[in-house]
Design a protein around this motif. Structure first.
Motif, short mmCIF file in Angstrom:
data_model
loop_
_atom_site.label_atom_id
_atom_site.label_comp_id
_atom_site.label_asym_id
_atom_site.label_seq_id
_atom_site.Cartn_x
_atom_site.Cartn_y
_atom_site.Cartn_z
N ALA A 98 -8.88 3.48 -14.26
CA ALA A 98 -7.91 3.01 -13.28
C ALA A 98 -8.60 2.55 -12.00
CB ALA A 98 -6.92 4.13 -12.96
N TRP A 99 -7.95 1.69 -11.26
CA TRP A 99 -8.44 1.29 -9.95
C TRP A 99 -8.11 2.41 -8.98
CZ3 TRP A 99 -11.12 -3.20 -8.76
CH2 TRP A 99 -11.26 -4.12 -9.83
N ALA A 100 -9.04 2.74 -8.09
CA ALA A 100 -8.85 3.93 -7.28
C ALA A 100 -9.73 3.95 -6.04
CB ALA A 100 -9.16 5.16 -8.13
N LEU A 101 -9.56 5.00 -5.26
CA LEU A 101 -10.34 5.30 -4.07
C LEU A 101 -10.57 6.81 -4.06
CD1 LEU A 101 -8.42 3.12 -1.46
CD2 LEU A 101 -10.71 2.68 -2.33
N THR A 102 -11.52 7.28 -3.28
CA THR A 102 -11.82 8.71 -3.26
C THR A 102 -11.65 9.31 -1.88
OG1 THR A 102 -13.38 8.51 -5.09
CG2 THR A 102 -13.57 10.45 -3.70
N VAL A 103 -10.93 10.43 -1.83
CA VAL A 103 -10.72 11.17 -0.58
C VAL A 103 -11.64 12.39 -0.59
CG1 VAL A 103 -9.08 12.56 0.73
CG2 VAL A 103 -8.34 10.42 -0.31
N MET A 104 -12.40 12.54 0.48
CA MET A 104 -13.36 13.63 0.56
C MET A 104 -12.95 14.74 1.52
SD MET A 104 -15.66 12.61 -1.58
CE MET A 104 -17.00 13.74 -1.24
N SER A 105 -11.98 14.47 2.39
CA SER A 105 -11.59 15.48 3.37
C SER A 105 -10.10 15.37 3.68
CB SER A 105 -12.40 15.31 4.66
OG SER A 105 -12.20 14.04 5.23
N ASP A 106 -9.53 16.44 4.21
CA ASP A 106 -8.12 16.47 4.57
C ASP A 106 -7.82 15.42 5.64
OD1 ASP A 106 -8.17 18.64 2.91
OD2 ASP A 106 -7.61 20.12 4.43
N ALA A 112 -17.47 24.45 -11.97
CA ALA A 112 -16.01 24.32 -11.96
C ALA A 112 -15.55 24.17 -10.52
CB ALA A 112 -15.36 25.54 -12.59
N ILE A 113 -14.42 23.51 -10.32
CA ILE A 113 -13.85 23.31 -8.99
C ILE A 113 -12.49 23.99 -8.95
CG2 ILE A 113 -13.05 21.62 -7.31
CD1 ILE A 113 -14.99 19.63 -8.65
N THR A 114 -12.35 24.97 -8.09
CA THR A 114 -11.12 25.76 -8.05
C THR A 114 -10.28 25.43 -6.82
OG1 THR A 114 -12.12 27.61 -9.27
CG2 THR A 114 -10.17 28.10 -7.94
N ILE A 115 -8.98 25.28 -7.06
CA ILE A 115 -8.00 25.12 -5.99
C ILE A 115 -7.15 26.38 -6.01
CG2 ILE A 115 -6.15 23.69 -5.06
CD1 ILE A 115 -7.14 21.44 -6.92
N PRO A 116 -7.38 27.29 -5.09
CA PRO A 116 -6.66 28.58 -5.13
C PRO A 116 -5.20 28.45 -4.72
CG PRO A 116 -7.99 28.44 -3.15
CD PRO A 116 -8.34 27.22 -3.96
N ASP A 117 -4.39 29.38 -5.20
CA ASP A 117 -2.98 29.40 -4.82
C ASP A 117 -2.82 29.61 -3.32
OD1 ASP A 117 -1.41 28.90 -7.14
OD2 ASP A 117 -1.95 30.87 -7.90
N SER A 118 -3.80 30.25 -2.72
CA SER A 118 -3.72 30.52 -1.28
C SER A 118 -4.01 29.29 -0.43
CB SER A 118 -4.71 31.63 -0.91
OG SER A 118 -6.04 31.24 -1.24
N ASN A 119 -4.56 28.26 -1.05
CA ASN A 119 -4.87 27.02 -0.32
C ASN A 119 -4.73 25.84 -1.29
OD1 ASN A 119 -5.67 25.33 1.81
ND2 ASN A 119 -7.83 25.46 1.21
N GLY A 127 0.81 -1.20 0.00
CA GLY A 127 0.00 0.00 0.00
C GLY A 127 0.85 1.25 0.00
N PHE A 128 0.18 2.40 0.00
CA PHE A 128 0.86 3.69 0.06
C PHE A 128 0.11 4.58 1.05
CE2 PHE A 128 1.83 2.03 -4.15
CZ PHE A 128 3.20 2.23 -4.22
N SER A 129 0.86 5.29 1.86
CA SER A 129 0.24 6.21 2.82
C SER A 129 0.69 7.64 2.51
CB SER A 129 0.63 5.84 4.25
OG SER A 129 2.01 6.02 4.48
N PHE A 130 -0.12 8.59 2.92
CA PHE A 130 0.17 9.99 2.63
C PHE A 130 -0.71 10.88 3.48
CE2 PHE A 130 -3.05 8.26 -0.16
CZ PHE A 130 -4.10 9.16 -0.03
N LYS A 131 -0.34 12.12 3.55
CA LYS A 131 -1.17 13.15 4.17
C LYS A 131 -1.63 14.08 3.07
CE LYS A 131 -1.23 16.76 7.73
NZ LYS A 131 -0.44 17.48 8.77
N ILE A 132 -2.90 14.43 3.07
CA ILE A 132 -3.41 15.31 2.02
C ILE A 132 -4.14 16.49 2.68
CG2 ILE A 132 -5.62 14.07 1.78
CD1 ILE A 132 -5.31 14.59 -1.30
N ALA A 133 -3.95 17.66 2.12
CA ALA A 133 -4.58 18.88 2.65
C ALA A 133 -5.01 19.75 1.47
CB ALA A 133 -3.61 19.65 3.54
N GLY A 134 -6.03 20.55 1.69
CA GLY A 134 -6.50 21.46 0.65
C GLY A 134 -7.52 20.84 -0.29
#
Length: 327
Positions: free
Chosen positions: A247-255, A306-313, A218-225
């Motif tokens: 692709a085979w996958a999973l979905t992350v809904m929160s940090d 549209a889904i925006t990921i701002p430079d500030s976050n 497996g693979f572990s990670f921390k995700i934010a934003g």
């Protein structure tokens, strides 16, 4: 010689495009008409090929595309501290200043570069992409990436395009930009944006990685934003899924901190699932842990907004590790 990065060139086939918005976390990313989103994987992408002794050049070839209808199903990755799933020892996979993980940095045979990709970036790692070229959409209707910067033409002595995936904080890979609203149900060519890591890039050529032989479970990670109104699909493409992008996958809904198990076992609450329901009459290729090409973090599109990921976050992935079990 400058570092050269090859970023996805998504070709759209009759069946649609990469639906990398796969099933990371227990929600399905479908359009409001019920058809599954299609988005591209990195099979046609290339990553920065910086070696510990300098830079290697080359490009990975191939592209994946495909479409599907019907709702996608999925599960969420195991959140750290939660029960179930596989167990093992974490091995840090820390990139250099250019976003490259050299073969001498780990004992797992993992080597490759972090890269960004999107429907408005072509095989040279810069605009235009499938959205403009194949979908014939105006650039303003396509997804966009504001960080990391696109590749630029290199000097005559190097050839090709050059780029590097810089980090404000070492080992933290970030993305900002906008996953465009899908128009005319064209998920094939408006599939969003993402970042990923090649696991076995040999001199610029993407190769399958044998996780099983290296005891990687497996693979572990921390995700934010995680963007407002959006989600992130953690995708693990294999050669068999490249033609359709499912692709085979999973979905992350929160940090948070998560672990993705390389499992498709029935009854596993955190098992990998296909990105979208295969078209009628077709069967999803079985997941093969001996042929994992990359790990991708994909922000998929939808027909609502549209889904925006701002430079500030920015959307950022850090503390990326391979989970090893066994000898």
């Amino acid at each position: 010689m400058k570092n050269r990065i090859l970023k996805a060139g998504f070709s759209a086939m009759a069946l649609g495009l990469f639906a990398l918005p796969a099933c990371l976390g227990g929600s399905s990313n479908t359009d409001d008409g019920g058809s599954a989103q299609m988005s591209g994987d990195d099979s046609g992408l290339t990553g920065t090929s910086t070696s510990s002794s300098g830079s290697s050049s080359g490009s990975s070839s191939g592209s994946s595309s495909g479409s599907s209808s019907g709702s996608s199903s999925g599960s969420s990755p195991r959140q750290d501290g939660g029960g179930g799933g596989v167990s093992g020892t974490g091995v840090a996979l820390t990139p250099d200043a250019n976003g490259y993980i050299g073969p001498s940095t780990n004992t797992l045979g993992i080597q490759g570069a972090w890269y960004a990709y999107g429907d408005s970036w072509g095989t040279n790692g810069a605009p235009p992409g499938d959205c403009e070229v194949k979908g014939m959409h105006m650039a303003s209707a396509c997804s966009s990436i504001t960080f990391p910067p696109p590749a630029s033409a290199s000097d005559a002595g190097d050839g090709g395009y050059s780029s590097s995936f810089t980090q404000q904080v070492s080992g933290t890979m970030c993305l900002s930009g906008t996953a465009a609203k899908v128009i005319s149900s064209d998920y094939t060519n408006i599939f969003g944006i993402g970042i990923g890591l090649d696991l076995n890039n040999q001199n610029g050529v993407k190769m399958p990685y044998n996780a099983t032989a290296n005891h990687v479970v497996g693979f572990s990670f921390k995700i934010a934003g995680i963007p407002t109104g959006g989600s992130v699909r953690v995708e693990l493409p294999i050669p068999a899924t490249d033609p359709t992008g499912d692709a085979w996958a999973l979905t992350v809904m929160s940090d948070g901190a998560y672990t993705v198990d390389l499992s498709t076992a029935a009854g596993d609450l955190h098992a990998l699932k296909p990105s979208f329901t295969p078209p009628m009459g077709t069967t999803e290729p079985a997941f093969d842990a001996t042929k994992v090409e990359s790990v991708q973090f994909h922000v998929p599109t939808n027909t609502s907004a549209a889904i925006t990921i701002p430079d500030s976050n920015r959307l950022c992935v850090s503390n990326f590790q391979a989970i090893v079990s066994g000898p």
